[in-house]
Design a protein around this motif. Structure first.
Motif, short mmCIF file in Angstrom:
data_model
loop_
_atom_site.label_atom_id
_atom_site.label_comp_id
_atom_site.label_asym_id
_atom_site.label_seq_id
_atom_site.Cartn_x
_atom_site.Cartn_y
_atom_site.Cartn_z
N GLN A 6 -43.07 7.06 -41.21
CA GLN A 6 -42.61 5.83 -40.47
C GLN A 6 -42.35 6.20 -39.13
OE1 GLN A 6 -41.99 6.70 -43.53
NE2 GLN A 6 -40.84 5.07 -44.96
N ALA A 26 -45.24 7.09 -37.07
CA ALA A 26 -45.93 5.92 -36.77
C ALA A 26 -45.14 5.42 -35.52
CB ALA A 26 -46.18 4.76 -37.89
N ALA A 27 -43.98 5.16 -35.68
CA ALA A 27 -43.34 4.38 -34.43
C ALA A 27 -43.36 5.27 -33.25
CB ALA A 27 -41.81 4.43 -34.87
N GLY A 61 -46.56 4.94 -31.55
CA GLY A 61 -46.92 3.42 -31.56
C GLY A 61 -48.12 2.94 -32.28
N LEU A 62 -48.13 3.49 -33.59
CA LEU A 62 -49.31 3.37 -34.40
C LEU A 62 -48.77 2.53 -35.58
CD1 LEU A 62 -51.35 6.58 -34.61
CD2 LEU A 62 -51.82 4.57 -33.17
N ALA A 63 -49.70 1.71 -35.94
CA ALA A 63 -49.34 1.04 -37.50
C ALA A 63 -49.09 1.91 -38.72
CB ALA A 63 -50.50 0.07 -37.68
N GLN A 64 -48.59 1.46 -39.48
CA GLN A 64 -48.35 2.29 -40.74
C GLN A 64 -48.59 1.61 -42.09
OE1 GLN A 64 -43.91 2.39 -39.92
NE2 GLN A 64 -43.53 1.59 -41.79
N THR A 102 -57.59 -0.74 -44.88
CA THR A 102 -56.95 -2.06 -45.89
C THR A 102 -56.37 -1.30 -47.02
OG1 THR A 102 -58.54 -3.69 -45.39
CG2 THR A 102 -57.29 -3.89 -47.46
N THR A 151 -51.15 -6.17 -50.08
CA THR A 151 -52.23 -5.73 -49.24
C THR A 151 -52.09 -5.79 -48.02
OG1 THR A 151 -53.45 -5.78 -51.26
CG2 THR A 151 -54.85 -5.30 -49.32
N ILE A 152 -52.52 -5.03 -47.06
CA ILE A 152 -52.36 -5.09 -45.72
C ILE A 152 -53.57 -4.43 -44.77
CG2 ILE A 152 -49.84 -5.41 -45.25
CD1 ILE A 152 -49.81 -2.52 -44.08
N THR A 153 -54.06 -5.02 -43.94
CA THR A 153 -55.07 -4.50 -42.98
C THR A 153 -54.63 -3.95 -41.76
OG1 THR A 153 -56.64 -5.62 -44.15
CG2 THR A 153 -57.42 -4.69 -42.10
N VAL A 154 -54.50 -2.82 -41.49
CA VAL A 154 -53.96 -2.12 -40.12
C VAL A 154 -55.29 -1.67 -39.41
CG1 VAL A 154 -51.89 -1.93 -41.16
CG2 VAL A 154 -53.71 0.07 -41.15
N PRO A 155 -55.11 -1.63 -37.77
CA PRO A 155 -55.96 -0.96 -36.95
C PRO A 155 -55.76 0.50 -37.21
CG PRO A 155 -54.52 -1.95 -35.78
CD PRO A 155 -54.17 -2.23 -37.11
N ILE A 161 -43.68 -3.73 -38.29
CA ILE A 161 -43.51 -3.74 -37.05
C ILE A 161 -42.65 -4.94 -36.56
CG2 ILE A 161 -44.68 -4.14 -34.72
CD1 ILE A 161 -47.13 -2.30 -35.90
N PRO A 200 -37.01 3.59 -40.58
CA PRO A 200 -37.08 4.65 -39.76
C PRO A 200 -37.86 4.33 -38.50
CG PRO A 200 -37.82 5.18 -41.92
CD PRO A 200 -37.36 3.51 -41.82
N ARG A 201 -38.53 3.03 -38.21
CA ARG A 201 -39.11 2.77 -37.00
C ARG A 201 -38.08 2.33 -36.14
NH1 ARG A 201 -45.36 1.81 -37.48
NH2 ARG A 201 -44.80 1.39 -35.27
N PRO A 258 -49.30 -2.58 -32.59
CA PRO A 258 -50.74 -2.79 -33.00
C PRO A 258 -50.77 -4.18 -34.03
CG PRO A 258 -49.96 -0.78 -33.70
CD PRO A 258 -48.71 -1.20 -32.95
N GLU A 259 -51.64 -4.83 -34.06
CA GLU A 259 -51.84 -6.25 -34.86
C GLU A 259 -52.18 -5.81 -36.35
OE1 GLU A 259 -51.97 -9.84 -34.45
OE2 GLU A 259 -50.87 -9.27 -32.67
N VAL A 260 -50.95 -6.21 -37.34
CA VAL A 260 -51.37 -5.90 -38.73
C VAL A 260 -51.58 -7.09 -39.49
CG1 VAL A 260 -50.28 -4.72 -40.57
CG2 VAL A 260 -49.95 -3.80 -38.62
N LYS A 261 -52.31 -7.21 -40.19
CA LYS A 261 -52.87 -8.35 -41.13
C LYS A 261 -52.16 -8.39 -42.42
CE LYS A 261 -56.95 -10.76 -42.29
NZ LYS A 261 -57.42 -9.88 -43.35
N PHE A 262 -51.36 -9.42 -42.99
CA PHE A 262 -51.09 -9.52 -44.23
C PHE A 262 -52.05 -10.04 -44.94
CE2 PHE A 262 -49.01 -11.42 -47.62
CZ PHE A 262 -48.08 -10.57 -48.21
N ASP A 263 -52.47 -9.37 -46.13
CA ASP A 263 -53.59 -10.16 -46.83
C ASP A 263 -53.01 -10.70 -48.41
OD1 ASP A 263 -55.65 -8.86 -45.17
OD2 ASP A 263 -55.51 -6.89 -46.06
N ASN A 264 -52.29 -10.10 -48.88
CA ASN A 264 -52.03 -10.70 -50.23
C ASN A 264 -50.62 -9.98 -50.85
OD1 ASN A 264 -52.94 -9.23 -52.38
ND2 ASN A 264 -54.79 -9.71 -51.49
#
Lengths: 249, 322
Positions: free
Chosen positions: A129, A132-133, A136-139, A154, A165-169, B76, B107-108, B181-187
């Motif tokens: 974590q 990532a911070a 500047g990236l997603a975790q 994903t 479940t999450i989808t991150v770039p 985030i 931690p972020r 960054p854009e994070v998408k919550f799926d389920n």
């Protein structure tokens, strides 16, 4: 796409850890060192992605004394292509580790970092974590499933009460939980081959990062022992004890 | 004088019990480290209602946001809200429960504020240092966070849950600026059904590898859980073998529980499992191996075949409760 996998050496999880005489650390004399089990899962996941044609190269990185090269060699024996050892004899906390790893990430053209959610020695659960911070990236932490898409990952995460479940770039940082996969054993020919794989050595001072730990361990003590209980003869005796003594029924 | 911020988890406007424990730890830190005020933060749907309840726990002021960024949990935005409130209110100590939420985003916040973090503390010591387990609980370490701003996550089973007291503090809505960054919550899929949360339950019944397979595990453990209104846990061996979902895992790498009553069924008692349950008030072990290490910490041990003992136990408990 190159994948970076941090690998930490930790005492064998089956070992009973004891405090040293002056309470400043643990007794290390007879300790067998292993790859942190969560990191082993990370190596396995990276290798699977490479085998599936989704990654081109798997690079493992360790931070520690000369000896810790052994754990990197083990990861290379599992199949990682090359290793980087950032050498230091000082204690490294999560904060320092994240600073070092951030510099390593910036030096290479990595598309993904996969790493253990925690090391089984300090049990801090912070480095992924923090990293990532810092970048500047997603975790996506505590992963039990990882699928790479086009510029995305994903990830199914093990969270309290269920699965999320999450989808991150990408690039992003994925931290591994136990059920992500079952790591392979390093095959014997792999162990021979690993000795010839490239290993880059970097002195920690050359990275120009702040190496002051933010957490200072003042002393260590063994945990209090629980008073021994007793065996009961039958289910009836057990229920009676729970009712009359423990008063939980 | 600087302040303490405690992140308060909530569901449907109710403050999570784990966060009430975090409030207790935050109060101790406020006194020990000489801070002035205790400030809270709630986010998500119904955060306003939760903020009112949190304020009654002895917090001076509680900020909340019901903005869309908090519709579902994402690291985030949670880190951004915490960082923002900490900065705007001169909070030098920031506390959250060590749940998968707190573990994930705190931690972020530490990285953003150049703060050190002590994870999963079990006590605030007299000298102001923090006690935390390491090496699966084989070692207790007293640690000091050397940075000006300090992040602390709290093992909720080690602190009493705070109760409403005194005059409730004020509450205020905030608007959080989120970038990155854009994070998408799926389920989200829940795995516990109607049973209580493992870390919240008064009684936990846990099964080990002796339960053979997934079906047997539920056939044996389900009715036992029912009779005690208990949460179901599992050893790592049972989880690794696929008998139970991972979030049922009790141990160093899973959940840390400390219920009133913990019943270990067919669990040998590996160090890493004991690390997750040895602070339970009463421990019962049922195992057919009389030398299983679990018996060393059990208050009441029953050496028996679990397939006979568990159904008999269920019947006896029903009788005792009748």
């Amino acid at each position: 796409m190159k994948i970076l996998v941090p690998v930490k050496r930790v005492p064998d999880y089956e070992a009973k850890i004891k405090v040293n005489a002056d309470g400043t650390g643990i007794q290390t004399a007879d300790i067998k060192w292993i790859v942190n089990p969560f990191d082993e899962i990370a190596v396995e996941e990276a290798l699977k992605l490479k085998e599936a044609g989704k990654a081109t190269e798997v690079i493992v990185v360790g931070i520690g004394p000369d000896d810790s090269v052994q754990q990197l060699r083990y990861a290379m024996a599992m199949g990682a292509d090359s290793g980087i050892i950032v050498k230091t004899d000082q204690g490294v906390d999560s904060d320092v580790a994240s600073r070092v790893l951030a510099e390593i990430f910036k030096k290479g053209d990595y598309g993904l970092i996969i790493m253990g959610k925690q090391s089984i020695d300090s049990d801090a659960n912070q480095t992924a974590q923090l990293l990532a911070a810092r970048l500047g990236l997603a975790q996506a932490c505590f992963a039990s499933k990882l699928e790479l898409g086009d510029g995305t990952a994903t990830v199914t995460r093990e969270v309290d009460g269920g699965l999320e479940t999450i989808t991150v770039p990408t690039p992003c940082i994925v931290s591994t939980d136990l059920r992500l996969n079952e790591p392979r054993y390093a095959p014997l020919p792999g162990i021979m081959k690993a000795k010839k794989k490239p290993l880059e050595e970097i002195a920690i001072a050359d990275l120009g990062v702040d190496t002051t730990p933010k957490i200072k361990v003042l002393r260590m003590t063994p945990p209090p022992t629980r008073a021994a209980g007793r065996k009961v003869e039958s289910v009836e005796a057990l229920v009676k004890a729970l009712k009359d003594e423990a008063k939980v029924i | 004088m600087s302040n303490v911020l405690v992140f308060v988890q909530q569901t449907d406007g109710e403050v999570a019990k784990v966060s009430r424990a975090a409030v207790t730890a935050a109060k101790q830190l406020k006194d020990k480290w000489g801070h002035d005020k205790l400030i809270g933060l709630c986010v998500g749907p119904s955060a306003a209602a939760a903020a009112d309840k949190a304020a009654s726990l002895g917090l001076d002021q509680v900020f909340y946001s019901e903005e869309t960024s908090f519709q579902n949990y994402l690291a985030i935005p949670h880190a951004a809200a915490t960082e923002q409130v900490a900065k705007q209110n001169d909070c030098k100590t920031i506390v959250a429960a060590a749940t998968t939420t707190g573990k994930d985003f705190m931690p972020r916040v530490a990285a953003a504020l150049e703060a050190g973090q002590a994870s999963d503390i079990i006590a605030v010591n007299d000298d102001g240092s923090l006690k935390r387990p390491m090496y699966a609980g084989d070692i207790f370490a007293d640690v000091e966070v050397t940075t000006d701003t300090k992040i602390v996550t709290v093992r909720s089973t080690a602190f009493e849950a705070a109760e409403p007291s005194g005059t409730a503090g004020s509450t205020a809505a905030i608007s959080v600026s989120v970038s990155g960054p854009e994070v998408k919550f799926d389920n989200y899929e829940t795995s516990g059904g109607d049973r209580p949360e493992l870390t919240d339950a008064e009684v936990v019944v846990s099964g080990g590898r002796a339960l053979k397979d997934e079906t047997t595990f539920m056939e044996v453990m389900g009715p036992l859980a029912d009779v005690f209104s208990a949460a179901i846990g599992a050893s790592r061996a049972a989880v690794d073998s696929g008998y139970a979902p991972n979030d049922w895992q009790v141990g160093q790498t899973g959940k840390i529980v400390a219920p009133n009553l913990y019943i270990a069924v067919g669990i040998s008692g590996a160090i890493q499992h004991l690390a997750g349950m040895k602070d339970s008030k009463t421990i019962v072990a049922i195992n057919k191996d009389p030398d299983a290490p679990i018996f060393e910490i059990a208050d009441f041990g029953l050496v028996a075949d679990l397939y006979e003992a568990v159904p008999a136990l269920i019947e006896e408990v029903k009788k005792a409760k009748a």
